[in-house]
Design a protein around this motif. Structure first.
Motif, mmCIF file in Angstrom:
data_model
loop_
_atom_site.group_PDB
_atom_site.id
_atom_site.type_symbol
_atom_site.label_atom_id
_atom_site.label_comp_id
_atom_site.label_asym_id
_atom_site.label_seq_id
_atom_site.Cartn_x
_atom_site.Cartn_y
_atom_site.Cartn_z
ATOM 1 N N GLN A 120 -8.932 -0.294 -3.136
ATOM 2 C CA GLN A 120 -8.029 -0.077 -1.083
ATOM 3 C C GLN A 120 -8.635 0.736 -0.517
ATOM 4 N N LEU A 121 -8.227 2.088 -0.572
ATOM 5 C CA LEU A 121 -8.824 3.551 -0.457
ATOM 6 C C LEU A 121 -9.988 3.775 0.669
ATOM 7 N N MET A 124 0.957 -1.559 0.392
ATOM 8 C CA MET A 124 0.460 0.019 0.030
ATOM 9 C C MET A 124 0.813 1.070 0.135
ATOM 10 N N HIS A 125 2.065 1.860 1.084
ATOM 11 C CA HIS A 125 2.544 2.431 1.000
ATOM 12 C C HIS A 125 3.625 3.096 -0.345
ATOM 13 N N ASN A 165 -11.435 0.799 2.800
ATOM 14 C CA ASN A 165 -10.770 0.858 4.675
ATOM 15 C C ASN A 165 -10.559 2.731 4.823
ATOM 16 N N GLU A 174 -9.416 4.185 7.488
ATOM 17 C CA GLU A 174 -8.226 3.888 8.199
ATOM 18 C C GLU A 174 -7.036 4.033 7.701
ATOM 19 N N LEU A 175 -6.869 2.744 6.383
ATOM 20 C CA LEU A 175 -5.679 3.722 5.312
ATOM 21 C C LEU A 175 -6.349 4.751 5.204
ATOM 22 N N LYS A 176 -7.432 5.249 4.483
ATOM 23 C CA LYS A 176 -7.695 6.705 3.631
ATOM 24 C C LYS A 176 -7.412 7.623 4.380
ATOM 25 N N LYS A 177 -7.507 7.214 5.563
ATOM 26 C CA LYS A 177 -7.190 8.708 6.515
ATOM 27 C C LYS A 177 -5.110 8.552 7.083
ATOM 28 N N GLU A 178 -5.016 7.438 6.311
ATOM 29 C CA GLU A 178 -3.888 7.407 7.189
ATOM 30 C C GLU A 178 -2.875 7.942 6.003
ATOM 31 N N ALA A 179 -3.736 8.280 4.318
ATOM 32 C CA ALA A 179 -2.901 8.042 2.921
ATOM 33 C C ALA A 179 -3.293 9.653 2.641
ATOM 34 N N LEU A 199 0.633 4.332 -2.883
ATOM 35 C CA LEU A 199 1.345 5.194 -2.192
ATOM 36 C C LEU A 199 2.410 6.867 -2.485
#
Length: 131
Positions: free
Chosen positions: A24-25, A1-2, A28, A30-35, A5
């Motif tokens: 994926q964004l 994922m990283h 998920n 949480e993944l969207k927030k992290e992105a 991105l």
């Protein structure tokens, strides 16, 4: 994922990888927030790498505009004083040239003599107006 991105942020991502990343964004949160956090951080880092950050350029533009306005304000004031002086000198010249021609006053004097032994009083010269 990283990896996906980082490829997306640098612009080296293929269309299949982009579809995978967005899917994926969406799935998920949480993944969207992290992105979003990584994307904001990337934007801040790219602004810090610039030679002149946007805020410095805006400040310089603001200072330049203030100096320009102050200069034109002072020039307008000086031009007003200069216009008053030119008007005063020109109107005085025109008044003296055209209004004074018809009313020139010439001083004349008379000469007289008295016989010996007599006295004469002082006589003021006569002034005649022509015109």
């Amino acid at each position: 994922m990283h990896d996906l991105l980082s490829k997306y942020l640098t612009g080296d991502i293929s269309s299949e990888e982009k579809l995978t990343l967005f899917q994926q964004l969406r799935e998920n949160p949480e993944l969207k927030k992290e992105a979003a956090g990584i994307q904001n951080l990337s934007a801040l880092v790219s602004m810090a790498r610039e030679e002149y950050p946007a805020s410095d350029m805006q400040y310089r533009s603001f200072v330049h505009l203030r100096k320009k306005r102050a200069f034109f304000f002072n020039m307008r004031r000086i031009a007003g004083y200069a216009a008053i002086m030119v008007f005063s000198v020109l109107s005085t010249y025109l008044l003296m040239t055209y209004m004074g021609e018809g009313r020139q006053e010439l001083a004349r004097y008379q000469e007289f003599s008295t016989p010996p032994g007599q006295r004469a009083g002082y006589c003021w010269p006569t002034v005649r107006k022509f015109g």
